[in-house]
Design a protein around this motif. Structure first.
Motif, mmCIF file in Angstrom:
data_model
loop_
_atom_site.group_PDB
_atom_site.id
_atom_site.type_symbol
_atom_site.label_atom_id
_atom_site.label_comp_id
_atom_site.label_asym_id
_atom_site.label_seq_id
_atom_site.Cartn_x
_atom_site.Cartn_y
_atom_site.Cartn_z
ATOM 1 N N GLU A 1 0.822 -1.208 0.000
ATOM 2 C CA GLU A 1 0.000 0.000 0.000
ATOM 3 C C GLU A 1 0.856 1.258 0.000
ATOM 4 O O GLU A 1 0.557 2.235 -0.699
ATOM 5 N N ASN A 2 1.932 1.243 0.759
ATOM 6 C CA ASN A 2 2.824 2.399 0.779
ATOM 7 C C ASN A 2 3.414 2.660 -0.602
ATOM 8 O O ASN A 2 3.456 3.803 -1.074
ATOM 9 N N HIS A 3 3.862 1.611 -1.265
ATOM 10 C CA HIS A 3 4.420 1.778 -2.609
ATOM 11 C C HIS A 3 3.368 2.275 -3.593
ATOM 12 O O HIS A 3 3.668 3.126 -4.449
ATOM 13 N N ALA A 4 2.144 1.767 -3.480
ATOM 14 C CA ALA A 4 1.078 2.216 -4.375
ATOM 15 C C ALA A 4 0.780 3.698 -4.164
ATOM 16 O O ALA A 4 0.571 4.454 -5.122
ATOM 17 N N ARG A 5 0.766 4.120 -2.920
ATOM 18 C CA ARG A 5 0.470 5.522 -2.628
ATOM 19 C C ARG A 5 1.615 6.431 -3.076
ATOM 20 O O ARG A 5 1.376 7.525 -3.613
ATOM 21 N N LEU A 6 2.837 6.004 -2.834
ATOM 22 C CA LEU A 6 3.978 6.788 -3.305
ATOM 23 C C LEU A 6 3.954 6.923 -4.830
ATOM 24 O O LEU A 6 4.175 8.010 -5.370
ATOM 25 N N LYS A 7 3.683 5.828 -5.498
ATOM 26 C CA LYS A 7 3.666 5.860 -6.959
ATOM 27 C C LYS A 7 2.556 6.770 -7.478
ATOM 28 O O LYS A 7 2.751 7.533 -8.443
ATOM 29 N N ALA A 8 1.376 6.719 -6.835
ATOM 30 C CA ALA A 8 0.268 7.570 -7.258
ATOM 31 C C ALA A 8 0.603 9.041 -7.065
ATOM 32 O O ALA A 8 0.339 9.886 -7.939
ATOM 33 N N ALA A 9 1.173 9.374 -5.922
ATOM 34 C CA ALA A 9 1.544 10.765 -5.652
ATOM 35 C C ALA A 9 2.615 11.235 -6.630
ATOM 36 O O ALA A 9 2.559 12.355 -7.159
ATOM 37 N N HIS A 10 3.606 10.375 -6.882
ATOM 38 C CA HIS A 10 4.662 10.716 -7.834
ATOM 39 C C HIS A 10 4.090 10.921 -9.231
ATOM 40 O O HIS A 10 4.473 11.861 -9.945
ATOM 41 N N THR A 11 3.180 10.064 -9.625
ATOM 42 C CA THR A 11 2.571 10.169 -10.949
ATOM 43 C C THR A 11 1.872 11.507 -11.120
ATOM 44 O O THR A 11 1.990 12.160 -12.176
ATOM 45 N N TYR A 12 1.150 11.935 -10.087
ATOM 46 C CA TYR A 12 0.441 13.214 -10.169
ATOM 47 C C TYR A 12 1.415 14.382 -10.312
ATOM 48 O O TYR A 12 1.291 15.222 -11.210
ATOM 49 N N VAL A 13 2.415 14.440 -9.430
ATOM 50 C CA VAL A 13 3.341 15.580 -9.456
ATOM 51 C C VAL A 13 4.163 15.573 -10.741
ATOM 52 O O VAL A 13 4.385 16.628 -11.361
ATOM 53 N N ALA A 14 4.613 14.389 -11.168
ATOM 54 C CA ALA A 14 5.367 14.308 -12.421
ATOM 55 C C ALA A 14 4.522 14.798 -13.596
ATOM 56 O O ALA A 14 5.025 15.497 -14.490
ATOM 57 N N GLY A 15 3.239 14.470 -13.593
ATOM 58 C CA GLY A 15 2.349 14.939 -14.656
ATOM 59 C C GLY A 15 2.199 16.451 -14.655
ATOM 60 O O GLY A 15 2.168 17.086 -15.720
ATOM 61 N N GLU A 16 2.105 17.023 -13.460
ATOM 62 C CA GLU A 16 2.010 18.486 -13.357
ATOM 63 C C GLU A 16 3.281 19.160 -13.870
ATOM 64 O O GLU A 16 3.219 20.191 -14.547
ATOM 65 N N LEU A 17 4.433 18.586 -13.535
ATOM 66 C CA LEU A 17 5.694 19.158 -14.005
ATOM 67 C C LEU A 17 5.809 19.065 -15.523
ATOM 68 O O LEU A 17 6.264 20.009 -16.186
ATOM 69 N N ARG A 18 5.403 17.943 -16.082
ATOM 70 C CA ARG A 18 5.453 17.793 -17.543
ATOM 71 C C ARG A 18 4.531 18.808 -18.220
ATOM 72 O O ARG A 18 4.868 19.374 -19.265
ATOM 73 N N ALA A 19 3.360 19.020 -17.593
ATOM 74 C CA ALA A 19 2.420 19.984 -18.170
ATOM 75 C C ALA A 19 3.003 21.394 -18.179
ATOM 76 O O ALA A 19 2.677 22.205 -19.054
ATOM 77 N N LEU A 20 3.871 21.686 -17.245
ATOM 78 C CA LEU A 20 4.536 22.985 -17.181
ATOM 79 C C LEU A 20 5.801 23.034 -18.047
ATOM 80 O O LEU A 20 6.437 24.080 -18.134
ATOM 81 N N GLY A 21 6.183 21.894 -18.622
ATOM 82 C CA GLY A 21 7.396 21.839 -19.424
ATOM 83 C C GLY A 21 8.664 21.917 -18.601
ATOM 84 O O GLY A 21 9.684 22.435 -19.069
ATOM 85 N N ILE A 22 8.613 21.378 -17.386
ATOM 86 C CA ILE A 22 9.753 21.455 -16.470
ATOM 87 C C ILE A 22 10.501 20.125 -16.479
ATOM 88 O O ILE A 22 9.919 19.080 -16.158
ATOM 89 N N PRO A 23 11.776 20.109 -16.806
ATOM 90 C CA PRO A 23 12.574 18.868 -16.741
ATOM 91 C C PRO A 23 12.803 18.460 -15.292
ATOM 92 O O PRO A 23 12.861 19.299 -14.396
ATOM 93 N N PHE A 24 12.960 17.176 -15.087
ATOM 94 C CA PHE A 24 13.211 16.688 -13.727
ATOM 95 C C PHE A 24 13.849 15.316 -13.789
ATOM 96 O O PHE A 24 13.832 14.633 -14.822
#
Length: 511
Positions: A381-404
Motif C-alpha cells: 500500500e505504501n508503494h502504491a500511494r507513493l507511486k500515485a503521488a509521484h505520478t500526479y506531481v510528475a504529470g504536473e511538471l510535464r504539463a509545465l514543461g519542467i525537466p526533472f
C-alpha cells in the motif's frame, strides 16, 4: 560544500541559479530547505572546520563558548524556511492560506496504516527490564530482530549477526557518532554532491569533521551516462584535491537511494566505490534509509549488504532507520550494522546520550518481526500511494514543461528550474525560493544540497492529494508570475473528496 562563517567579508544571503534541458526524467529520479538562507556578513571558506573553528563565528551572547557560538550559528543561519513554515503551517480548516510544505522529506501517506498497527494490543507491554538501564547497544531482543529484518530485506548472502548491530535514536545521531569515533577534529569525509545538507551539521557539531564534496553535474556525456552520475574518476579527483589542500580524508559517505537525486546505485557501481575506498583505506558510511521506499519495481535496488564478499568489511558501516520507510520521523529509531567490533563498541558508548527508551525498543521489535503485516499490508500500500503521488506531481511538471530527474525511489523529485532564473546565480535561486515561500509553498533549493548548478530544487511529493494539488497550484502561480490565491481552490477540494481510499490518505494516480 557547506562552509563555516568567517568574519570580515560580505557574502550574499543566497541559496542558489541557468538554462534548461528537456525531459530528464526518463530513467532517473533532507539538504534542507532551512539551509537556503544564510547570514549576510560572513565569508564562506571552501572547507568546513578548517583551522580553528572556534574563531570563525561570533555571538552576541556572553553565555556561550566559542563552540556554542558555532552551534548557534548553524541554527540561526539555516532554519529560516522551516521556522517560517511552523509559524504559518497550512491547515485545511484552521489556516487554509498557510504554507504547504513540499520541502521536508517525510512520508505522510500511511498514518492510517501505522496508527492501527501501533495501537494493537501486542504493542502495549511493560516489564521491569524495559524501565531500567539497557545494554547501551540496545536490548538484545531488538538487535536480534534488527539482524533478522536486515538479513531479509537487504538480501544478505548470510544471516547478519546481532552482535554487529547498534540501535540509537535516528540516523542523525549515527552520523554524529560515526564521525566522532572514526575521525580526528579537522579530518573529512568525501560525499557526492548534491547531498542531504543536514549531514554537514551531523558530522561537524560534535566531531569537528568536515565534508569534501565530490561535485556532480547534470551534463550527459555519453550513451551510458546519466545526469549527476558518480564515478570512481570523480572520487579520485576529489580525493587528490583534498590531499593537495592538506585535508586528511578518512572516509566516504554514500546515500542509496540518493537524496536529493533519487538515484539508485547498481551492484557494480557499489562495488567500484567500495574498491576505491579500500585502495585508499577509507571507511564507507552507507545510508540506506530509503531502501524500502523504492516504489518502481523496475528500479532494481540492491543493498550494499547484498553484495557477496564486501571488499573491506571492517571499514564498511551501514545505516538504516524507520523515519522514511515507515513514516516515523518523529519516533527516532536508527540502527548501525558494522562488522568492526571496535567501531560498534565506540558508537555504543555514545548511545548513553542517544539511546531509545525500553518501551520504544519493544515496539520496534514487534513491528520489525511482523513480516506478514509489512509484506502484505504496509509495503504494497505504501508503494502504491507513493507511486500515485509521484505520478500526479510528475504529470504536473510535464504539463509545465519542467525537466526533472526521478528514478522511482524516495519521496522527492529533483526539479530543473534553471530557465526561470534571469541569471545563473545562487542569488537568483534564492530569490526564486523566496517567491515560492511568499506564495505559501516551501521547497528546498539546490544550494541547500551543495549543488554546484544554480536552479535545481527538491520537491517532496509524499503527501495527501489535497495538499499536493494546492501546493502544485501555488508552484504554478509563482512560475507563471501570478499572485497567490489565499483560499483552497474548489478543484483541489473536489479531487480530495472524489479520490479517497484507505481513509483518504492516498493521492490518486490521476487528478
Amino acid at each position: 560544500m557547506f562552509t563555516l562563517p568567517q568574519k570580515e567579508s560580505k557574502a550574499p544571503t543566497t541559496c542558489p541559479g541557468p538554462a534548461s534541458t528537456q525531459d530528464l526524467d526518463s530513467n532517473h529520479g533532507d539538504g534542507l530547505e532551512r539551509e537556503c538562507s544564510r547570514k549576510p556578513d560572513w565569508k564562506l571558506p571552501e572547507f568546513c572546520g578548517g583551522g580553528d573553528p572556534t574563531a570563525t563565528a561570533s555571538s552576541d551572547s556572553s553565555h556561550l563558548s566559542s563552540r556554542g557560538s558555532i552551534i548557534k550559528w548553524f541554527w540561526d543561519s539555516a532554519e529560516e524556511g522551516y521556522r517560517t513554515y511552523h509559524m504559518d503551517e497550512y491547515d485545511e480548516d484552521k489556516n487554509p492560506s498557510g504554507i504547504i510544505n513540499m520541502g521536508t522529506s517525510e512520508n505522510k501517506l500511511c498514518f492510517d496504516l501505522l496508527s492501527r498497527r501501533l495501537s494493537q494490543s501486542d504493542m502495549l507491554w511493560v516489564e521491569p527490564s524495559l524501565l531500567q538501564y539497557p545494554d547501551w547497544r540496545g536490548h538484545l531482543f531488538l538487535r536480534e530482530e534488527v539482524a533478522r529484518f536486515l538479513s531479509f530485506y537487504c538480501k544478505s548472502p548470510a544471516p547478519l549477526k546481532p552482535e554487529n548491530v547498534v540501535v540509537l535514536n535516528g540516523c542523525a545521531s549515527l552520523f554524529s557518532a560515526l564521525a566522532t569515533v572514526l575521525c580526528e577534529v579537522g579530518e573529512a569525509f568525501l560525499i557526492p554532491a548534491p547531498y542531504y545538507g543536514a549531514i554537514t551539521q551531523h558530522v561537524y557539531l560534535y566531531g569537528g569533521v568536515r565534508l569534501v564534496c565530490v561535485y556532480l553535474d547534470s551534463e550527459v556525456t555519453g550513451l551510458d551516462t546519466r545526469p549527476f552520475q558518480l564515478t570512481v574518476e570523480k572520487l579520485e579527483m576529489a580525493l587528490q584535491r583534498a590531499n593537495f589542500e592538506g585535508v586528511k580524508v578518512k572516509g566516504l559517505i554514500l546515500i542509496n537511494p540518493q537524496n536529493p537525486l533519487g538515484d539508485i546505485y547498481s551492484p557494480g557501481e557499489l562495488r567500484d566505490y567500495l574498491e576505491f575506498a579500500k585502495r585508499h583505506k577509507l571507511h564507507v558510511l552507507v545510508d540506506e534509509v530509503y531502501m524500502l521506499s523504492v516504489f518502481e519495481k523496475s528500479a532494481g535496488y540492491h543493498s550494499v549488504l547484498s553484495l557477496e564478499g564486501l571488499p573491506d568489511p571492517q571499514r564498511t558501516h551501514v545505516m538504516w532507520a524507520t523515519s522514511k520507510d515507515f513514516g516515523m520521523s518523529g519516533l527516532r529509531f536508527g540502527t548501525l550494522y558494522t562488522e568492526n567490533r571496535d567501531v560498534a563498541s565506540a558508537v555504543a558508548s555514545l548511545c548513553r546520550y542517544h539511546g531509545l527508551s525500553g518501551l520504544v525498543q519493544y515496539q520496534m521489535a514487534q513491528l520489525l518481526r511482523d513480516r506478514d503485516w509489512i509484506n502484505q499490508v504496509y509495503l504494497p500500500e505504501n508503494h502504491a500511494r507513493l507511486k500515485a503521488a509521484h505520478t500526479y506531481v510528475a504529470g504536473e511538471l510535464r504539463a509545465l514543461g519542467i525537466p526533472f530527474l526521478s528514478s522511482g525511489a524516495g519521496f522527492f523529485i529533483w526539479v530543473d528550474l534553471r530557465k526561470y532564473l534571469p541569471e545563473a546565480t545562487f542569488k537568483e535561486e534564492m530569490l526564486l525560493w523566496r517567491r515560492f515561500l511568499d506564495n505559501k509553498v516551501l521547497l528546498s533549493c539546490g544550494k541547500a544540497f551543495q549543488c554546484k548548478e544554480p536552479g535545481w530544487f527538491r520537491l517532496v511529493f509524499s503527501d495527501k492529494a489535497h495538499r499536493l494539488c494546492l501546493g502544485m497550484q501555488r508552484v504554478r502561480q509563482v512560475l507563471e508570475g501570478k499572485s497567490q490565491v489565499p483560499d483552497d481552490p474548489a478543484s483541489c477540494q473536489s479531487q480530495e473528496s472524489g479520490n479517497q481510499r484507505t481513509g483518504g490518505e492516498t493521492p490518486p494516480a490521476v487528478l
